[in-house]
Design a protein around this motif. Structure first.
Motif, short mmCIF file in Angstrom:
data_model
loop_
_atom_site.label_atom_id
_atom_site.label_comp_id
_atom_site.label_asym_id
_atom_site.label_seq_id
_atom_site.Cartn_x
_atom_site.Cartn_y
_atom_site.Cartn_z
N LYS A 174 0.82 -1.21 0.00
CA LYS A 174 0.00 0.00 0.00
C LYS A 174 0.86 1.27 0.00
N PHE A 175 1.99 1.23 0.69
CA PHE A 175 2.87 2.40 0.80
C PHE A 175 4.29 2.01 0.35
N PRO A 176 4.48 1.84 -0.96
CA PRO A 176 5.77 1.30 -1.46
C PRO A 176 6.98 2.20 -1.20
N ASP A 177 6.76 3.47 -0.95
CA ASP A 177 7.89 4.38 -0.72
C ASP A 177 8.30 4.48 0.74
N LYS A 178 7.57 3.81 1.62
CA LYS A 178 7.92 3.83 3.05
C LYS A 178 8.65 2.56 3.44
N ASN A 179 9.49 2.69 4.45
CA ASN A 179 10.17 1.53 5.03
C ASN A 179 9.44 1.14 6.30
N PHE A 180 8.88 -0.06 6.32
CA PHE A 180 8.11 -0.51 7.48
C PHE A 180 8.92 -1.51 8.31
N GLU A 181 8.97 -1.26 9.60
CA GLU A 181 9.51 -2.21 10.56
C GLU A 181 8.35 -2.64 11.46
N ASP B 70 -7.15 -1.81 8.57
CA ASP B 70 -8.19 -0.82 8.32
C ASP B 70 -8.01 0.40 9.23
N ILE B 71 -7.67 0.16 10.50
CA ILE B 71 -7.49 1.27 11.44
C ILE B 71 -6.21 2.05 11.12
N ILE B 72 -5.13 1.32 10.82
CA ILE B 72 -3.85 1.98 10.55
C ILE B 72 -3.95 2.88 9.33
N THR B 73 -4.55 2.40 8.24
CA THR B 73 -4.63 3.19 7.02
C THR B 73 -5.62 4.34 7.16
N ASP B 74 -6.63 4.17 7.99
CA ASP B 74 -7.62 5.23 8.17
C ASP B 74 -7.16 6.32 9.13
N LYS B 75 -6.37 5.95 10.16
CA LYS B 75 -6.07 6.89 11.23
C LYS B 75 -4.62 7.36 11.31
N TYR B 76 -3.68 6.55 10.83
CA TYR B 76 -2.28 6.83 11.16
C TYR B 76 -1.37 7.11 9.97
N LEU B 77 -1.75 6.72 8.78
CA LEU B 77 -0.87 6.93 7.63
C LEU B 77 -1.57 7.81 6.60
N GLU B 78 -0.83 8.77 6.07
CA GLU B 78 -1.39 9.71 5.10
C GLU B 78 -1.73 8.99 3.80
N ASP B 79 -2.98 9.15 3.36
CA ASP B 79 -3.41 8.47 2.15
C ASP B 79 -2.67 8.97 0.91
N GLY B 80 -2.20 10.21 0.97
CA GLY B 80 -1.47 10.77 -0.17
C GLY B 80 -0.17 10.05 -0.45
N ASP B 81 0.38 9.36 0.57
CA ASP B 81 1.63 8.61 0.39
C ASP B 81 1.40 7.22 -0.18
N SER C 64 -0.23 3.99 -2.58
CA SER C 64 -0.49 3.64 -3.97
C SER C 64 -2.00 3.65 -4.20
N SER C 65 -2.41 3.55 -5.45
CA SER C 65 -3.84 3.58 -5.77
C SER C 65 -4.52 2.23 -5.57
N ILE C 66 -3.79 1.25 -5.11
CA ILE C 66 -4.32 -0.10 -4.95
C ILE C 66 -5.48 -0.11 -3.93
N THR C 67 -6.56 -0.78 -4.27
CA THR C 67 -7.71 -0.87 -3.37
C THR C 67 -7.44 -1.89 -2.26
N LYS C 68 -8.22 -1.81 -1.20
CA LYS C 68 -8.03 -2.76 -0.10
C LYS C 68 -8.30 -4.19 -0.56
N GLU C 69 -9.28 -4.34 -1.45
CA GLU C 69 -9.60 -5.69 -1.94
C GLU C 69 -8.43 -6.27 -2.74
N ASP C 70 -7.86 -5.44 -3.64
CA ASP C 70 -6.71 -5.90 -4.43
C ASP C 70 -5.49 -6.11 -3.54
N LEU C 71 -5.35 -5.26 -2.54
CA LEU C 71 -4.24 -5.38 -1.60
C LEU C 71 -4.26 -6.74 -0.92
N ARG C 72 -5.44 -7.12 -0.45
CA ARG C 72 -5.57 -8.41 0.25
C ARG C 72 -5.39 -9.58 -0.70
#
Length: 636
Positions: free
Chosen positions: A130-137, A399-410, A412-420
């Motif tokens: 969902k956020f290909p430009d971020k580094n997630f730990e 669902d909570i993390i993407t809605d509350k904690y990460l900026e949607d502008g960062d 990708s355009s991928i939908t949650k259904e395609d993501l899963r």
């Protein structure tokens, strides 16, 4: 009459007065003695260092991992305590990194599966998509059989490492987990003594006394007992002893109180350090797991009869009534391996009180189950989800993390259904991992409390390996072979069959399992390049380069792009590789080719000249040199 002279009387001896420092020194002499012992024990490296995070592997000196010895702090008399998951994170947090710590027990750890199937790993893979430009730990601190005492200690440590978010899924182990109120791994069942123990056991002197007591007690117990030790006890058996916890008993209440107090401590620590938190409700198997122990308590029916009533209601299609009865039967179960409903009530209360988002995993599992009742469709035993269930927990947090904690502008355009869907398609898990998990389930569910204590495990005894995968899985479970060795053995087998995709899949599981072990990347990439499977090799090279860009990754990325005719990309990567090392003749040869194809013949000639200096016998390089020399001379 003559008066008799009296002899002079000697004055009484006065006690000798010592200076103040003498009394001060005498009072502190025992403490000084203990300090000297403590210092000596540390110098000679006696005992365990219980720091939560440490540089566990010399190969990864810039990474911190959960200390492999830390479990010994909480399991007071268990010979082989549970192991930690090797989720490393940078000691110095890197720019553009989003760091998530996950606190929990065996369900957070992903039991009975390898960590790749745990919900934190599912979550990380989806966040990366969902956020290909971020580094997630996403650091999974889940550990089997721990209680909130362990989680509270972990929280004190993790706040020092710049967390962006903490996820908490816990509550099943307050009775039989380490330091639980009814556990064999408890000091005395009293919070004060448990807390005192956790503070004192950090000292090597206290560890010495503990080990001495264990040695003496073990000798006495073995000398007095005529009973044979039970072999191959599961962790569940070792934790429970003989302790039942009837509903609403003093022991039951103590467990609820312990959970709430420790959770409040955790909440306060995180609030004080301004760390965002997502709490989660707990789920367990309601319809597929009958109560372990049914006892009569005042004012309540026995758990077994309530469970039978629930099955009847379910059979009749009255799912609402069945659900209530299944929940009631679980609460009445006197062998408390599943958290009672009061635990979820506390979680909901804390979420509201501290104004924290709640991942309602309990509701999500009910919604995904027939009749709205969680059962064997999402569970492998009494409380551990199956692979689909762990994915569902990850989805609920996502669902909570993407809605509350990460900026949607960062994103990708991928939908949650395609993501899963994509995440599921790329799931790093093979049949070998599945069979290993199935065997672990058989070991657990064929033993107490699923079967009579001490009875032969018929589920394990009836298992017969049908193929190479089954045999390798048995070796892993029996600890004859490591997981890595088994996957590589299977990869070699597929390689000999020229099934390169399946071979790559086996090694890719290990790459996902231990992404910091770069040797797995290089071994797989070399295998793929040898048989000219460049598309697959490119995929793993790109992932490896993102984790650790080095001479190797850039050389082979450049070489593959060169072979594909993408000359500008090839030159970019080969130049990067040259910046790492200038002594690789193969790199210099390819670099010369890239320069030439990018219309830079002078640079090509210089590169090929350096190549021949290192390896003058290289016939291809000699031929290229002969072609370039007149061209370069004509440009002078």
């Amino acid at each position: 009459m003559t008066k008799k002279d009296k002899s002079p009387v000697a004055p009484a001896a006065q006690p000798k007065k010592y200076p103040f420092w003498f009394y001060f020194a005498a009072a502190f002499l025992p403490f000084i003695f203990l300090l000297l012992i403590e210092a000596g024990l540390r110098i000679f490296n006696y005992g365990d260092d219980y720091k939560v995070f440490d540089k566990v592997y010399s190969s990864y000196s810039d990474l911190l991992f959960l200390n492999s010895d830390v479990a010994r702090k909480y399991f007071v008399n268990l010979k082989n305590p549970p192991t930690a998951i090797a989720d490393g994170f940078s000691e110095q947090k890197k720019e553009n990194t989003y760091r998530i710590f996950v606190l929990g027990e065996s369900s957070a750890a992903g039991w009975p599966y390898i960590p790749n199937a745990s919900f934190p790993r599912h979550l990380r893979r989806m966040l990366e998509l969902k956020f290909p430009d971020k580094n997630f730990e996403v650091i999974n601190l889940g550990m089997s059989a721990v209680s909130t005492y362990t989680l509270r200690d972990f929280t004190e440590a993790l706040v020092e490492h710049s967390p962006d978010l903490v996820l908490i899924y816990t509550g099943h182990n307050e009775y039989y987990g380490a330091l639980g109120v009814a556990s064999t791994q408890s000091v005395a069942g009293f919070p004060f003594l448990n807390n005192l123990y956790l503070n004192l056991i950090e000292f090597r002197t206290v560890q010495l006394f503990r080990d001495a007591i264990r040695l003496i007690w073990g000798s006495v117990a073995s000398g007095e007992s005529d009973e044979k030790p039970v072999q191959n006890e599961t962790l569940m058996e070792q934790m429970v002893g003989e302790n039942l916890v009837p509903y609403n008993s003093s022991l039951y209440t103590a467990g609820i109180k312990q959970f709430e107090e420790n959770m409040r401590d955790i909440m306060e620590l995180l609030r004080k350090n301004k760390v965002p938190v997502i709490l989660s409700t707990l789920t367990s198997n309601l319809s597929g797991n009958k109560p372990f122990e049914s006892v009569k308590t005042e004012g309540h029916p026995d758990a077994a009869s309530v469970f039978r009533d629930a099955l009847e209601k379910q059979e009749a299609g009255d799912y609402a009534s069945a659900k209530k009865l299944f929940e009631y039967a679980k609460d009445l179960d006197a062998l408390r391996f599943r958290a009672p409903s009061d635990i979820n009530k506390i979680i909901r209360k804390l979420s509201a009180e501290y104004k924290l988002p709640l991942a309602d995993v309990e509701a999500a599992f009910h919604s995904g189950s027939p009749g709205g009742i969680t059962g064997n469709n999402l569970m492998v035993d009494h409380l551990h989800p199956n692979v689909t269930g762990y994915k569902l927990i990850a989805d609920t947090f996502l669902d909570i993390i993407t809605d509350k904690y990460l900026e949607d502008g960062d994103s990708s355009s991928i939908t949650k259904e395609d993501l899963r869907r994509i995440s599921w398609e790329k799931f790093p898990f093979t049949k070998l991992d599945s069979v290993i998990a199935d065997l672990r389930i058989k070991i657990l569910t064929g033993s107490y409390p699923f079967a009579a204590k001490g009875a032969e495990n018929k589920l394990v005894e009836s298992f017969r390996p049908a193929d190479k995968v089954d045999s390798l899985a048995m070796f892993v479970v029996d600890r004859i072979m490591t997981l890595d060795e088994a996957h590589f053995k299977l990869a070699e087998y597929y390689w000999q069959q020229q099934d390169y995709a399946s071979a790559a899949k086996e090694v890719s599981v290990l790459i996902e399992e231990r992404p910091f072990n770069t040797s797995n990347f290089e071994q797989l990439i070399n295998m793929l390049i040898d048989v000219k499977q460049y598309d697959l090799a490119l995929h793993y090279l790109q992932r490896y380069d993102k984790i650790n860009s080095n001479a190797y990754t850039n050389k082979w990325l450049g070489s593959i792009y060169l072979d594909r005719g993408n000359h500008s990309e090839a030159l970019k990567f080969l130049q990067k590789s040259f910046n790492f090392t200038q002594n690789d003749p193969q790199l210099l040869y390819n670099l010369a080719g890239a320069y030439y194809l990018n219309n830079r013949p002078k640079d090509a000639f210089e590169a090929i000249r350096q190549c021949l200096k290192i390896n003058p016998q290289n016939q291809a390089a000699q031929n290229f040199y002969s072609q370039l020399k007149p061209l370069v001379e004509s440009l002078q």
